[in-house]
Scaffold this active site. Sequence first.
Site, PDB file in Angstrom:
ATOM      1  N   SER A 257      -1.075  78.924  19.658  1.00  0.00           N
ATOM      2  CA  SER A 257      -0.113  78.946  20.752  1.00  0.00           C
ATOM      3  C   SER A 257       0.134  77.509  21.223  1.00  0.00           C
ATOM      4  CB  SER A 257      -0.673  79.763  21.908  1.00  0.00           C
ATOM      5  OG  SER A 257      -1.767  79.067  22.475  1.00  0.00           O
ATOM      6  N   LYS A 258       1.108  77.368  22.131  1.00  0.00           N
ATOM      7  CA  LYS A 258       1.398  76.040  22.681  1.00  0.00           C
ATOM      8  C   LYS A 258       0.160  75.471  23.361  1.00  0.00           C
ATOM      9  CE  LYS A 258       6.183  75.098  23.186  1.00  0.00           C
ATOM     10  NZ  LYS A 258       7.097  76.234  23.383  1.00  0.00           N
ATOM     11  N   ARG A 259      -0.561  76.352  24.092  1.00  0.00           N
ATOM     12  CA  ARG A 259      -1.738  75.887  24.827  1.00  0.00           C
ATOM     13  C   ARG A 259      -2.819  75.361  23.872  1.00  0.00           C
ATOM     14  NH1 ARG A 259      -4.078  80.308  27.786  1.00  0.00           N
ATOM     15  NH2 ARG A 259      -5.894  79.955  26.479  1.00  0.00           N
TER      16      ARG A 259
END
Length: 496
Positions: A257-259
């Site tokens: 994910s982006k995180r």
Amino acid sequence: MSTLHPVRVRFAPSPTGRTHLGSGRTALYNYLIARQTGGQFILRSEDTDQKRYVPGAEEELMNSLRWLGLNWDEGPDVGGPHGPYRQSQRKEIYQEHARRLVETGHAYYCFCTPERLERVRQEQIKAKINAHYDGTCRRIDADEAARRVAAGERHVIRFKMPHEGSITVHDYLRGDITVENRALDDYVLVKSDGLALYHLAAMVDDHLMEISHVIRGVEWLPTFPLHAHIIRAFGWELPTFVHLSIFLKPSGKGKMSKREAAQAMKDGYSIFIGDLQDLGYLPEAVVNWVALMGWSFDDRTEFFTLADLIEKFSLDRLNPSPAAINFSKLDHFNGLHIRRLTPDELAVRIKPFLERAGYQVDLELLTRIAPIIQERLVTLDDAVDMAGFFFRDTFGCQPADLVGQNMTPAESARALQRVYELIAGLDDVKLETVEPRMRLLADEMGLSAGQLFGIIRVAVTGQKVSPPLFQSAEIIGKPLILERLKAAIETLEKME
Ligand code: GLU
């Protein structure tokens, strides 16, 4: 070798963001099979989605590919016999092909408004049936549809999916996949702005560009049956389709994910090729690492150069299961590839990192330093901390660091004074000459080698951790060593 004939393959990224490891891998596998068979590797920019277009993305992509060493034979910048290689410049080609499908009864004009489509969708959701186009415009008489188009009515072009029967498609890694046509939708091929969607554009391009093998991400597997329908509707042969596995985050659970991508960056890693370059990874290591995420040679061999991969790669040994990103493996491969470089090569690779850190670098000096740090480097950027001091005229070491372990400043000063005298009396400061003498000196003074070498290290390199001390000293040279020892002694004498 999995294919005897020269293949024509393409890497067809959409310039919608940064160049991800997954794209790097798709490009690599395509490249390898092209080079192995003496075929062609084509770069095609699938830039028709204006909403997602990111300026500069295509340039970053090309830079990343070049950095990895994956040069293409045909592409937007180099041209070729099947250009243009940017889909935004092929609009008419797709429109003409879409019209051909309409004429042969494989596609139709659809005049439904977005509002109507949304209403239909909501009703289908309520009725708990899979959302799909309800076929209203499919029933419009062809002449009437043509009249409405000619009158300028807003429309899209949809594929006329057969309602009966099934289709069997063959994925090189997964074998035959059969789906009922009923389960497929009347997908839009050309939007109301006249731009073709991937499903049409890519199939048309792959045919016109004479692509023999489509090696692409597994996210295209669900629409693969549609693609096969489109190709058959034109009466063309299907190329060989290979859908690569997906990349999972390091834990192996789910996609990155982006995180998590941001966390990787904090840990000194990245899923973007451009960042890996900046972080000091070698393209050879990235290629080696990425090649093994979804392919293996014999379950044992780990080290591969690009040339090895060209020789040994085979589509037959691709693994369709997901591949987890393992950054410690990248460190491992970077180390292996760094150690293979000659001092000259290593120096050239390190130089920009030192310069970026503000050092003026003398390449000849750096070439002498390279061998003594080579074993210790994980990334090229590590050279800044390890070897930056060689390029510093002055260094502000902490006076307290000059004090030896369990020693007073005065004792440390006296020890350094003896070191100074010893070195001043030597003809050279070669490792073989200096090291045994220093050990003797430590003995004589009742110090451990660690105590004495620790003080010398700080005095001569300005830091507590350095490459091997006497090898570093040899490079620093006698005059500078004496100068630094003197300064250190003075500092120590001033201390309480
Ligand atoms: N433009 C598509 C993408 O970036 C390419 C897929 C393909 O290789 O056909 O996902």
